[in-house]
Design an enzyme around this catalytic site. Sequence first.
Site, PDB file in Angstrom:
ATOM      1  N   ASP A 256       0.889  -1.181  -0.164  1.00 35.05           N
ATOM      2  CA  ASP A 256       0.109   0.109  -0.048  1.00 35.05           C
ATOM      3  C   ASP A 256       0.790   1.048   0.055  1.00 35.05           C
ATOM      4  OD1 ASP A 256      -2.690  -0.724  -0.345  1.00 35.05           O
ATOM      5  OD2 ASP A 256      -3.200  -0.818   1.980  1.00 35.05           O
ATOM      6  N   HIS A 271       5.979  -1.518  -6.922  1.00 32.03           N
ATOM      7  CA  HIS A 271       6.970  -2.636  -6.699  1.00 32.03           C
ATOM      8  C   HIS A 271       7.209  -3.356  -8.036  1.00 32.03           C
ATOM      9  CE1 HIS A 271       6.843  -1.449  -2.363  1.00 32.03           C
ATOM     10  NE2 HIS A 271       5.586  -1.913  -2.306  1.00 32.03           N
ATOM     11  N   GLY A 299      -2.565  -1.136  -8.653  1.00 29.88           N
ATOM     12  CA  GLY A 299      -1.566  -0.170  -8.622  1.00 29.88           C
ATOM     13  C   GLY A 299      -0.487  -0.227  -7.699  1.00 29.88           C
ATOM     14  N   LYS A 300      -0.097  -1.447  -7.221  1.00 28.83           N
ATOM     15  CA  LYS A 300       0.612  -1.910  -6.013  1.00 28.83           C
ATOM     16  C   LYS A 300       2.049  -2.424  -6.709  1.00 28.83           C
ATOM     17  CE  LYS A 300      -2.931  -2.252  -2.737  1.00 28.83           C
ATOM     18  NZ  LYS A 300      -3.726  -3.309  -2.046  1.00 28.83           N
ATOM     19  N   VAL A 301       1.756  -3.693  -7.772  1.00 33.12           N
ATOM     20  CA  VAL A 301       2.787  -4.240  -7.973  1.00 33.12           C
ATOM     21  C   VAL A 301       2.689  -4.741  -9.479  1.00 33.12           C
ATOM     22  CG1 VAL A 301       3.748  -6.889  -7.915  1.00 33.12           C
ATOM     23  CG2 VAL A 301       2.712  -5.866  -5.840  1.00 33.12           C
TER      24      VAL A 301
END
Length: 343
Positions: A256, A271, A299-301
Amino acid sequence: MKPTKKELLKDVVQHIDICKIDAVPLIDAMREMSFSSRDTASAADILQLMIKDTDCTNWLTLAGSTSAGGCMQVYVDMVRFNMIDCVVATGASIIDMDFFEALGYKHYKGTPFIDDSLLRKNYIDRIYDTYIDEEELQDCDRTIKEVADSLEARPYSSREFIWELGKWLTLHSKKKNSLVQTCYEHQVPIFVPAFSDCSAGFGLVMHQVERMKEGKPYLTIDSVADFRELTEIKLKAKTSGLFMIGGGVPKNFAQDTVVCAECMGIDVPMHQYAVQITVADVRDGACSSSTLKEASSWGKVNTVYEQMVYAEATTVVPLMVGYAYHKGDWKNRKKFEWAKLYV
């Protein structure tokens, strides 16, 4: 005749030493296999990419009881050999297991096929087939209180309080290579976003209750500061990789930070590398089971270098990290020492 407490707590869990076992030939062989073997080799390759990328800050997230189950030294070695720059974990992993052993206590081999009421009568706690002496765990609670009592009464992030625990251990630890002390010595910050959910919570409650009775100010844990501080690492690091054991709060908390930066009006990349080792089922939408591809929708990884490994972590983590150790690319990696960010 029912076993005594001494008889139940006689076989100590031995933490695996990846330095003594060359996993390279095994991982190389598994790469040519199928199913979880190939996934494990793929995950080991991504960990290698994270280590070899000179701009990449690597985060270890820990959930579950693998530390108690024999992987404690693996995580220490990831810090000691400069594979990891930041740790995000459950309170149990850091306090009930690691800090607990730093005080000189042990985890014991047991069995799930036992009368748990017998264990309760003997003040023995069970983690599947692993036993913990509850009386020793309560001493861990009291030690947390003593450390809290010695500090200035104000809000602390978990990272800041654990830093104080590491400093305390340099003077008082009986086991010198705990994760908490090793991270302190190597300038690697540890975050526990749900810090009260462990032995630390009991100790801090005792600290607060006593101070309240005395009409004195007390120490608190600021979880928002945790989120802000961890996001600051993501902002400074840019490139980042996640090596995630289990799921839970640590997994989501680390992921997050990208969204948090966005909420602050700052655009940072997702990431770039991610490995998750879990046995959770993806179909129920809960239980920390979301896949890394699902995390990409938030939209994190980034999904270019990601691998889910569906395995019980103690069976594959020593192989992956042992592979990285014996490949030796960590020797050429710079130290980020993110703890200095908060000095």
